[in-house]
Write a protein that holds these residues in place. Sequence first.
Motif, mmCIF file in Angstrom:
data_model
loop_
_atom_site.group_PDB
_atom_site.id
_atom_site.type_symbol
_atom_site.label_atom_id
_atom_site.label_comp_id
_atom_site.label_asym_id
_atom_site.label_seq_id
_atom_site.Cartn_x
_atom_site.Cartn_y
_atom_site.Cartn_z
ATOM 1 N N VAL A 1 -3.282 -31.655 -9.523
ATOM 2 C CA VAL A 1 -1.658 -30.751 -8.840
ATOM 3 C C VAL A 1 -0.457 -30.941 -9.610
ATOM 4 O O VAL A 1 -0.158 -30.681 -9.755
ATOM 5 C CB VAL A 1 -1.685 -30.092 -7.669
ATOM 6 N N TYR A 2 -0.008 -32.343 -9.582
ATOM 7 C CA TYR A 2 0.854 -33.781 -9.379
ATOM 8 C C TYR A 2 0.670 -33.572 -11.253
ATOM 9 O O TYR A 2 2.030 -33.276 -11.497
ATOM 10 C CB TYR A 2 0.661 -35.308 -8.300
ATOM 11 N N PHE A 3 0.109 -34.073 -11.939
ATOM 12 C CA PHE A 3 0.058 -34.053 -13.392
ATOM 13 C C PHE A 3 0.365 -33.230 -13.365
ATOM 14 O O PHE A 3 1.125 -33.188 -14.661
ATOM 15 C CB PHE A 3 -1.500 -34.281 -13.187
ATOM 16 N N ILE A 4 -0.101 -31.843 -13.211
ATOM 17 C CA ILE A 4 0.505 -30.220 -14.066
ATOM 18 C C ILE A 4 1.766 -30.296 -13.652
ATOM 19 O O ILE A 4 2.475 -30.428 -14.978
ATOM 20 C CB ILE A 4 -0.509 -29.627 -13.617
ATOM 21 N N SER A 5 2.284 -30.767 -12.897
ATOM 22 C CA SER A 5 3.824 -30.207 -12.144
ATOM 23 C C SER A 5 4.432 -31.691 -13.190
ATOM 24 O O SER A 5 5.610 -31.286 -13.009
ATOM 25 C CB SER A 5 3.670 -30.793 -10.730
ATOM 26 N N GLN A 6 4.160 -32.569 -13.911
ATOM 27 C CA GLN A 6 5.164 -33.809 -14.759
ATOM 28 C C GLN A 6 4.652 -33.011 -15.604
ATOM 29 O O GLN A 6 5.310 -33.813 -16.641
ATOM 30 C CB GLN A 6 4.345 -34.496 -13.904
ATOM 31 N N LEU A 7 4.134 -31.885 -16.350
ATOM 32 C CA LEU A 7 3.765 -32.296 -17.178
ATOM 33 C C LEU A 7 5.795 -31.403 -18.585
ATOM 34 O O LEU A 7 4.525 -32.374 -20.033
ATOM 35 C CB LEU A 7 2.750 -30.902 -17.858
ATOM 36 N N ASN A 8 6.189 -31.125 -17.916
ATOM 37 C CA ASN A 8 7.792 -31.311 -17.940
ATOM 38 C C ASN A 8 7.815 -32.207 -18.806
ATOM 39 O O ASN A 8 9.395 -32.693 -19.721
ATOM 40 C CB ASN A 8 8.396 -29.556 -17.932
ATOM 41 N N ASN A 9 7.821 -33.716 -18.398
ATOM 42 C CA ASN A 9 8.236 -35.140 -18.808
ATOM 43 C C ASN A 9 7.907 -35.480 -19.667
ATOM 44 O O ASN A 9 6.700 -35.948 -19.183
ATOM 45 C CB ASN A 9 8.262 -35.680 -16.667
ATOM 46 N N LEU A 10 8.310 -36.011 -20.157
ATOM 47 C CA LEU A 10 7.704 -36.433 -21.375
ATOM 48 C C LEU A 10 8.045 -38.020 -21.402
ATOM 49 O O LEU A 10 9.319 -38.872 -20.465
ATOM 50 C CB LEU A 10 8.097 -36.214 -22.504
ATOM 51 N N GLY A 11 7.885 -39.192 -22.405
ATOM 52 C CA GLY A 11 8.207 -40.131 -22.956
ATOM 53 C C GLY A 11 7.147 -40.886 -21.066
ATOM 54 O O GLY A 11 6.054 -40.805 -20.515
ATOM 55 N N GLN A 12 8.730 -41.892 -20.840
ATOM 56 C CA GLN A 12 8.460 -42.309 -19.677
ATOM 57 C C GLN A 12 8.383 -42.585 -18.550
ATOM 58 O O GLN A 12 7.402 -42.914 -17.482
ATOM 59 C CB GLN A 12 9.038 -44.078 -20.104
ATOM 60 N N ALA A 13 9.079 -41.317 -18.555
ATOM 61 C CA ALA A 13 8.961 -40.084 -16.971
ATOM 62 C C ALA A 13 8.148 -39.977 -16.862
ATOM 63 O O ALA A 13 7.842 -39.164 -15.991
ATOM 64 C CB ALA A 13 10.152 -39.706 -17.199
ATOM 65 N N TYR A 14 6.863 -40.093 -17.373
ATOM 66 C CA TYR A 14 5.876 -39.313 -17.244
ATOM 67 C C TYR A 14 4.285 -39.874 -17.111
ATOM 68 O O TYR A 14 3.242 -39.543 -16.586
ATOM 69 C CB TYR A 14 5.412 -38.273 -18.822
ATOM 70 N N LEU A 15 4.484 -41.175 -17.077
ATOM 71 C CA LEU A 15 3.625 -42.077 -16.536
ATOM 72 C C LEU A 15 3.501 -42.031 -15.044
ATOM 73 O O LEU A 15 2.205 -42.347 -14.973
ATOM 74 C CB LEU A 15 4.386 -44.150 -16.730
ATOM 75 N N PRO A 16 3.998 -41.844 -13.994
ATOM 76 C CA PRO A 16 3.434 -40.769 -13.289
ATOM 77 C C PRO A 16 2.825 -40.286 -12.970
ATOM 78 O O PRO A 16 1.569 -40.169 -12.225
ATOM 79 C CB PRO A 16 4.736 -40.976 -12.138
ATOM 80 N N GLY A 17 2.695 -39.341 -13.734
ATOM 81 C CA GLY A 17 1.455 -38.010 -14.133
ATOM 82 C C GLY A 17 0.056 -38.469 -14.680
ATOM 83 O O GLY A 17 -0.305 -38.195 -14.322
ATOM 84 N N LEU A 18 0.994 -39.464 -15.415
ATOM 85 C CA LEU A 18 -0.570 -39.902 -16.310
ATOM 86 C C LEU A 18 -1.729 -40.594 -15.012
ATOM 87 O O LEU A 18 -2.300 -40.601 -14.846
ATOM 88 C CB LEU A 18 -0.004 -41.086 -17.399
ATOM 89 N N LEU A 19 -1.011 -41.342 -14.396
ATOM 90 C CA LEU A 19 -1.364 -42.788 -13.398
ATOM 91 C C LEU A 19 -1.762 -41.570 -11.978
ATOM 92 O O LEU A 19 -3.317 -41.983 -11.748
ATOM 93 C CB LEU A 19 -0.049 -43.186 -12.651
#
Length: 325
Positions: A104-122
Motif C-alpha cells: 500500500v505504501y509503495f503504491i501511495s508513493q508512485l507520484n514521487n520520483l527520483g531520490q524521494a521515491y527511495l522509501p517507496g522502493l524500500l
Amino acid sequence: VGMAFMWPPVFSISMQVFPEKRHGHVMGVLMAMAGIGQSIAPFISGAIIQYFSWRWVLIINVPFCIISMTFLFLFYHPESPAKTKVRFDWLGASLLIIGSFGVVYFISQLNNLGQAYLPGLLALGISLFAFISLPFVERRHPSPILKFETLKNRVFLSCCICRAGISFAFIGSLFIVGYYLQHVLHFSALNAGLYFLPLTAVFGCLSPFMGKLADRFNSKYLLLLGQVILVLGLILLSNLNPNKLNTPLLLLSLVILGLAFAIVHTTVNLIGISALNKTYRNFATGFLYYFSMLFAALSSVTVALISHAVGVHLLLPKIGAAVPQ
C-alpha cells in the motif's frame, strides 16, 4: 484491529447458529444490516461534520459497540471449546501486516520520483521479502495464521480474487464520487452524503432477497449476473460530466451499483465459505475479509494516484487537480 476481531466472527457465529439451507438468507441479512448502516452513515456523518465536529463521527459509535456487546453476551451461548493450548502465530501475523502495508505504501508513493521515491522502493522490497517468507514460516507453525492448503481449492481461491475485485470497485467508486461532489462541485459534506443514499439503501434493502435467491438457485450464476451489473454501473459512472452535475445519471449509476453490490457481496461470501470444510470456515471468513480490506486500501491509494496523475484522461477530469499529492 477492532474490525479484524469483530467482522469475521460475525459470519462464523451466524453460520453456526443457522442450518446450512438458510446460510444464503443469513448472509443477505448480515449484508443488509451493513447496508442500512452504510446508507444512513454518510448523511449522519455529513450533518455531524457540518454542524458539530468530525470527532463526534468517531465518538457516536461507542454506544452502538456497547449495545452490540450486551446483546452478544445475553443471547449467544456457545459450547465450551476443547481446552487445547494454541500458540498464536505472531511471526506469520507480523509478516502479513508488514507485507500488506509495504504494498500500500509503495503504491501511495508512485507520484514521487527520483531520490524521494527511495522509501517507496524500500517498502516494496521489505514487502516482497515478507510475502516470500510467509509460506515457509507458516509451514513450520503448528497453528498458522494462513492455511495455504485452502488456496488449492479453486472455488475458494476464485472467491478470494473476486472479493478483492469487488472491494476495489466498491471503495474506488465511493472515493471518486465523494471527491467529485465535494472537491469538484463543492458540495457540503451533508449534501454529498445524501447522494450516496441510493447506492447504500438499495444495497441494504435487496441483500436479504439476494440471500434467499442464493439459497434457491445456483449462486455461481447469480454472482456472474452481479458482476455484469457492476461493470454496467461503473461504465455509467465514468460518463459523468465534470463541469456539470447530471443528477439522473449519477443516481442511476449509484442505484445500479447498489444492486450489483447486493448480489456480489452476499453470493461471494456464501460460495467462498461453503467451498471449504466446516473446520476451515472460521479461517475462510477471516481470509475473505483480509482480501476485502487489503484491496479496499489499495483502491483508495490507486484511485487517488491515478486521478491526480492522469485524471484528465482516465477519470473525472477536474478531480486530477482536486486530489492532493
